[in-house]
Design a protein around this motif. Structure first.
Motif, PDB file in Angstrom:
ATOM      1  N   GLY A  88       0.759  -1.255  -0.057  1.00 20.20           N
ATOM      2  CA  GLY A  88       0.007   0.119  -0.025  1.00 20.20           C
ATOM      3  C   GLY A  88       1.080   1.339   0.129  1.00 20.20           C
ATOM      4  N   ARG A 122       1.297   4.261  -2.991  1.00 23.00           N
ATOM      5  CA  ARG A 122       1.073   5.482  -2.667  1.00 23.00           C
ATOM      6  C   ARG A 122       1.966   6.413  -2.844  1.00 23.00           C
ATOM      7  N   SER A 123       3.257   5.901  -2.797  1.00 20.60           N
ATOM      8  CA  SER A 123       4.435   6.731  -2.800  1.00 20.60           C
ATOM      9  C   SER A 123       4.438   7.704  -4.088  1.00 20.60           C
ATOM     10  N   GLU A 124       5.169   8.798  -3.681  1.00 20.98           N
ATOM     11  CA  GLU A 124       5.119   9.848  -4.641  1.00 20.98           C
ATOM     12  C   GLU A 124       6.589  10.451  -4.435  1.00 20.98           C
ATOM     13  N   PHE A 153       6.325   7.783  -7.659  1.00 23.06           N
ATOM     14  CA  PHE A 153       5.821   6.361  -7.792  1.00 23.06           C
ATOM     15  C   PHE A 153       7.411   5.674  -7.982  1.00 23.06           C
TER      16      PHE A 153
END
Length: 160
Positions: free
Chosen positions: A88, A92-94, A96
């Motif tokens: 998850g 969600r990482s930014e 990506f």
């Protein structure tokens, strides 16, 4: 003062008949679903051969296998919870990071692969412990089950 008119007895009878018709209709739908299994895309396929190998073992042997594999299943469950959170977060990482997500999924695949080998080893040991007659009977049950899997009565053609 005007007296309010109560609904007649016929209205109550009509509601009961309507309810009965609805229940009859829903029962027919549920019965058809149970008999024919719903649309083809929603029906499960035949069991995987590994499932057949397990199901055809004697109950006591299956119980022993489950006991032997408790640590494997516990590790998979524990890792699954942590991995879900990690997956998850990676999604969600930014910005990506597809490589990070891929590495997490690769590790998950390796864990599943290792668990399958553990299961295979325990199964093979149980088969090795069988007598010649027990193995022959087991082989007969497996062959029969594998031949029969997926054999369901044909579904009626859909009117699409």
């Amino acid at each position: 003062m005007s007296a309010t008119k109560r609904p007649g007895r016929w209205l109550r009878v009509l509601l009961i008949v309507s309810l009965g018709a609805n229940l009859l209709f829903m029962g027919a739908i549920a019965g058809a679903w149970a008999r024919f299994g719903g649309p083809p895309e929603m029906t499960p396929g035949p069991p995987h051969s590994g499932v057949v190998f397990y199901r055809e073992l004697p109950p006591e042997t299956r119980r022993e296998m489950r006991q032997s594999l408790k640590r494997v299943f516990a590790a998979i469950r524990g890792a699954g919870i942590a991995e879900a959170e990690e997956i998850g977060a990676a999604i969600r990482s930014e910005p990506f990071d597809a490589e990070r997500l891929g590495a997490i999924l690769d590790e998950q695949a390796h864990q599943i692969f290792d668990a399958q080998f553990d299961i295979k080893d325990v199964w093979l040991e149980k088969v090795r412990e069988m007598s010649t007659a027990e193995r022959a009977a087991y082989a007969d049950r497996v062959e029969t089950a594998l031949k029969e899997r997926g054999k369901r009565p044909p579904k009626p053609p859909r009117g699409d």
